[in-house]
Design a protein around this motif. Structure first.
Motif, PDB file in Angstrom:
ATOM      1  N   VAL A   1       0.846  -1.201   0.000  1.00  0.00           N
ATOM      2  CA  VAL A   1       0.000   0.000   0.000  1.00  0.00           C
ATOM      3  C   VAL A   1       0.881   1.251   0.000  1.00  0.00           C
ATOM      4  O   VAL A   1       0.633   2.203  -0.742  1.00  0.00           O
ATOM      5  N   GLY A   2       1.946   1.223   0.812  1.00  0.00           N
ATOM      6  CA  GLY A   2       2.859   2.370   0.888  1.00  0.00           C
ATOM      7  C   GLY A   2       3.459   2.701  -0.465  1.00  0.00           C
ATOM      8  O   GLY A   2       3.488   3.862  -0.885  1.00  0.00           O
ATOM      9  N   VAL A   3       3.899   1.658  -1.177  1.00  0.00           N
ATOM     10  CA  VAL A   3       4.524   1.862  -2.487  1.00  0.00           C
ATOM     11  C   VAL A   3       3.531   2.516  -3.461  1.00  0.00           C
ATOM     12  O   VAL A   3       3.910   3.359  -4.275  1.00  0.00           O
ATOM     13  N   SER A   4       2.252   2.145  -3.349  1.00  0.00           N
ATOM     14  CA  SER A   4       1.262   2.696  -4.286  1.00  0.00           C
ATOM     15  C   SER A   4       1.102   4.209  -4.120  1.00  0.00           C
ATOM     16  O   SER A   4       0.667   4.897  -5.044  1.00  0.00           O
ATOM     17  N   TYR A   5       1.456   4.736  -2.932  1.00  0.00           N
ATOM     18  CA  TYR A   5       1.349   6.184  -2.711  1.00  0.00           C
ATOM     19  C   TYR A   5       2.566   6.939  -3.245  1.00  0.00           C
ATOM     20  O   TYR A   5       2.591   8.163  -3.249  1.00  0.00           O
ATOM     21  N   LEU A   6       3.600   6.193  -3.692  1.00  0.00           N
ATOM     22  CA  LEU A   6       4.792   6.855  -4.230  1.00  0.00           C
ATOM     23  C   LEU A   6       4.563   7.369  -5.652  1.00  0.00           C
ATOM     24  O   LEU A   6       5.369   8.123  -6.183  1.00  0.00           O
ATOM     25  N   HIS A   7       3.449   6.904  -6.280  1.00  0.00           N
ATOM     26  CA  HIS A   7       3.107   7.284  -7.657  1.00  0.00           C
ATOM     27  C   HIS A   7       4.276   7.063  -8.618  1.00  0.00           C
ATOM     28  O   HIS A   7       4.708   7.970  -9.314  1.00  0.00           O
ATOM     29  N   LEU A   8       4.812   5.843  -8.600  1.00  0.00           N
ATOM     30  CA  LEU A   8       5.880   5.464  -9.528  1.00  0.00           C
ATOM     31  C   LEU A   8       5.291   5.374 -10.932  1.00  0.00           C
ATOM     32  O   LEU A   8       4.065   5.341 -11.094  1.00  0.00           O
ATOM     33  N   ASN A   9       6.168   5.298 -11.947  1.00  0.00           N
ATOM     34  CA  ASN A   9       5.608   5.132 -13.298  1.00  0.00           C
ATOM     35  C   ASN A   9       4.980   3.737 -13.405  1.00  0.00           C
ATOM     36  O   ASN A   9       5.293   2.837 -12.616  1.00  0.00           O
ATOM     37  N   THR A  10       4.094   3.577 -14.390  1.00  0.00           N
ATOM     38  CA  THR A  10       3.257   2.371 -14.464  1.00  0.00           C
ATOM     39  C   THR A  10       4.079   1.073 -14.441  1.00  0.00           C
ATOM     40  O   THR A  10       3.759   0.154 -13.684  1.00  0.00           O
ATOM     41  N   THR A  11       5.139   1.009 -15.250  1.00  0.00           N
ATOM     42  CA  THR A  11       5.927  -0.224 -15.327  1.00  0.00           C
ATOM     43  C   THR A  11       6.547  -0.563 -13.976  1.00  0.00           C
ATOM     44  O   THR A  11       6.435  -1.699 -13.497  1.00  0.00           O
ATOM     45  N   ALA A  12       7.183   0.436 -13.351  1.00  0.00           N
ATOM     46  CA  ALA A  12       7.831   0.194 -12.054  1.00  0.00           C
ATOM     47  C   ALA A  12       6.792  -0.219 -11.009  1.00  0.00           C
ATOM     48  O   ALA A  12       7.036  -1.148 -10.223  1.00  0.00           O
ATOM     49  N   ALA A  13       5.636   0.455 -11.031  1.00  0.00           N
ATOM     50  CA  ALA A  13       4.589   0.144 -10.056  1.00  0.00           C
ATOM     51  C   ALA A  13       4.093  -1.289 -10.225  1.00  0.00           C
ATOM     52  O   ALA A  13       3.914  -2.019  -9.240  1.00  0.00           O
ATOM     53  N   ILE A  14       3.875  -1.694 -11.487  1.00  0.00           N
ATOM     54  CA  ILE A  14       3.377  -3.061 -11.749  1.00  0.00           C
ATOM     55  C   ILE A  14       4.416  -4.092 -11.320  1.00  0.00           C
ATOM     56  O   ILE A  14       4.096  -5.065 -10.628  1.00  0.00           O
ATOM     57  N   VAL A  15       5.688  -3.871 -11.709  1.00  0.00           N
ATOM     58  CA  VAL A  15       6.741  -4.839 -11.373  1.00  0.00           C
ATOM     59  C   VAL A  15       6.871  -4.981  -9.856  1.00  0.00           C
ATOM     60  O   VAL A  15       6.873  -6.092  -9.315  1.00  0.00           O
ATOM     61  N   LEU A  16       6.918  -3.830  -9.169  1.00  0.00           N
ATOM     62  CA  LEU A  16       7.092  -3.851  -7.713  1.00  0.00           C
ATOM     63  C   LEU A  16       5.907  -4.528  -7.018  1.00  0.00           C
ATOM     64  O   LEU A  16       6.089  -5.373  -6.132  1.00  0.00           O
ATOM     65  N   ALA A  17       4.691  -4.172  -7.446  1.00  0.00           N
ATOM     66  CA  ALA A  17       3.494  -4.762  -6.826  1.00  0.00           C
ATOM     67  C   ALA A  17       3.468  -6.275  -7.038  1.00  0.00           C
ATOM     68  O   ALA A  17       3.124  -7.031  -6.123  1.00  0.00           O
ATOM     69  N   LEU A  18       3.837  -6.711  -8.248  1.00  0.00           N
ATOM     70  CA  LEU A  18       3.802  -8.151  -8.524  1.00  0.00           C
ATOM     71  C   LEU A  18       4.915  -8.899  -7.792  1.00  0.00           C
ATOM     72  O   LEU A  18       4.719 -10.047  -7.376  1.00  0.00           O
ATOM     73  N   VAL A  19       6.070  -8.243  -7.630  1.00  0.00           N
ATOM     74  CA  VAL A  19       7.164  -8.887  -6.886  1.00  0.00           C
ATOM     75  C   VAL A  19       6.734  -9.087  -5.429  1.00  0.00           C
ATOM     76  O   VAL A  19       6.881 -10.179  -4.868  1.00  0.00           O
ATOM     77  N   ILE A  20       6.160  -8.029  -4.830  1.00  0.00           N
ATOM     78  CA  ILE A  20       5.716  -8.146  -3.423  1.00  0.00           C
ATOM     79  C   ILE A  20       4.615  -9.202  -3.306  1.00  0.00           C
ATOM     80  O   ILE A  20       4.634 -10.041  -2.402  1.00  0.00           O
ATOM     81  N   ALA A  21       3.650  -9.183  -4.244  1.00  0.00           N
ATOM     82  CA  ALA A  21       2.563 -10.171  -4.209  1.00  0.00           C
ATOM     83  C   ALA A  21       3.125 -11.587  -4.356  1.00  0.00           C
ATOM     84  O   ALA A  21       2.642 -12.522  -3.702  1.00  0.00           O
ATOM     85  N   SER A  22       4.161 -11.740  -5.198  1.00  0.00           N
ATOM     86  CA  SER A  22       4.747 -13.073  -5.390  1.00  0.00           C
ATOM     87  C   SER A  22       5.439 -13.562  -4.128  1.00  0.00           C
ATOM     88  O   SER A  22       5.356 -14.747  -3.788  1.00  0.00           O
ATOM     89  N   VAL A  23       6.119 -12.651  -3.427  1.00  0.00           N
ATOM     90  CA  VAL A  23       6.774 -13.036  -2.163  1.00  0.00           C
ATOM     91  C   VAL A  23       5.707 -13.466  -1.158  1.00  0.00           C
ATOM     92  O   VAL A  23       5.834 -14.504  -0.490  1.00  0.00           O
ATOM     93  N   LYS A  24       4.618 -12.686  -1.085  1.00  0.00           N
ATOM     94  CA  LYS A  24       3.517 -13.045  -0.178  1.00  0.00           C
ATOM     95  C   LYS A  24       2.917 -14.401  -0.578  1.00  0.00           C
ATOM     96  O   LYS A  24       2.628 -15.247   0.268  1.00  0.00           O
ATOM     97  N   GLY A  25       2.755 -14.580  -1.882  1.00  0.00           N
ATOM     98  CA  GLY A  25       2.208 -15.843  -2.395  1.00  0.00           C
ATOM     99  C   GLY A  25       3.102 -17.015  -2.020  1.00  0.00           C
ATOM    100  O   GLY A  25       2.624 -18.080  -1.617  1.00  0.00           O
TER     101      GLY A  25
END
Lengths: 101, 196
Positions: free
Chosen positions: A31-55
């Motif tokens: 959630v914190g990362v989503s407030y950084l307003h990164l560019n779309t590619t970086a945001a998607i990669v980071l969100a998916l990496v974190i989700a994969s670690v959680k998974g």
């Protein structure tokens, strides 16, 4: 499933609680990362990496895949293959259109 | 007729049948949700414009729901561990908390949906809302399915603990595996639908 003695099961429960804390922290990070307003590619990669670690944590520890039998991994390997086909298939269908149509 | 391999592992698979069965079922579930994730990617990449989800969806409520669901994953596995330690009463409390977490998740989801409806945001509003309602709705149905199972294991199903203890423990384990999968799907749904 690993461990049948009382001590081993109690040790497992401590691991489950640590995994829960890790999942909670990673949720806050997502959630914190989503407030950084990164560019779309970086945001998607980071969100998916974190989700994969959680998974991985959920599948590895809560679903005890880390100590599971070989047959389950065979089922999952097949599943992963067909899942990739599902992701890749529509792209082929949509973008492989002959010119002039 | 007695159902074979409900407790002891088959020599060829190394698993009791219920365990293999639930994994095969979860494999089919991966295909179901996989098709929807694939659709989401295709619709999104093909869209001329896509709304900033965090501005139209309620991120704090969805974050709360994430905590509720991962919390319930812990309680269900603690229920299983308690049963293996011979502590039925403790296991039942954990199962009850899991069930309540399921209720909590659905109530929060209902608040989210009703707010959207009050703003006239329906599945027909846009592609974004169509895929949002489809994926979260299907996930919600899975949560309800899990709740039915937990209610059964807490109520009439728990009688089995006194007659076929190992079989009951295995039932809790495989219901837990299903519940963790529901959690796993949400872990990917949350960032892809609400945050990106």
């Amino acid at each position: 499933m690993s461990g049948h003695t009382v001590e081993e099961i109690r040790r497992e429960t401590r691991v489950y609680l640590m995994v829960f804390v890790a999942l909670a922290v990673l949720t806050i990070v997502t959630v914190g990362v989503s407030y950084l307003h990164l560019n779309t590619t970086a945001a998607i990669v980071l969100a998916l990496v974190i989700a994969s670690v959680k998974g991985f944590l959920v599948a590895g520890y809560f679903m005890h895949l880390l100590s599971e039998k070989k047959l389950i991994f065979i089922v999952l390997a097949l599943t992963a293959f067909f899942f990739l086909v599902l992701l890749w298939g529509p792209w082929q269908e949509s973008y492989d259109i002959p010119s002039g149509q | 007729m007695e159902i074979p391999y409900t407790v002891e592992a088959r020599s060829d698979t190394g698993l009791y049948n219920g365990k293999l069965g639930i994994w095969l079922f979860l494999a089919s579930e991966v295909m179901l949700f996989g098709a929807l994730f694939s659709s989401l990617i295709l619709i999104r990449t093909g869209a001329v414009s896509w709304p900033r989800a965090s501005e139209i969806l309620n991120v704090p409520l969805a974050t709360l729901n994430t905590f509720v669901l991962i919390g319930s994953s812990v309680t269900v596995i603690m229920a299983w561990a308690s049963l293996r330690l011979g502590e039925l009463k403790k296991a039942k409390i954990y199962l009850l908390v899991t069930l309540l977490c399921g209720f909590g998740f659905m109530i929060i989801k209902a608040i989210e949906y009703s707010t959207k409806f009050s703003h006239h945001l329906y599945p027909s509003t846009s592609n974004f809302f169509a895929i949002y309602y489809t994926m979260t709705g299907l996930h919600g149905l899975h949560v309800i399915g899990g709740m039915v199972m937990f209610a059964y294991l807490l109520g009439p199903g728990s009688k089995m603990y006194n007659t076929e203890r190992e079989r009951y423990i295995n039932r809790v384990e495989i219901t837990g595996l299903y519940w963790h999968f529901v959690d796993l799907v949400w872990i990917f749904l949350f960032p892809t639908l609400y945050l990106l």
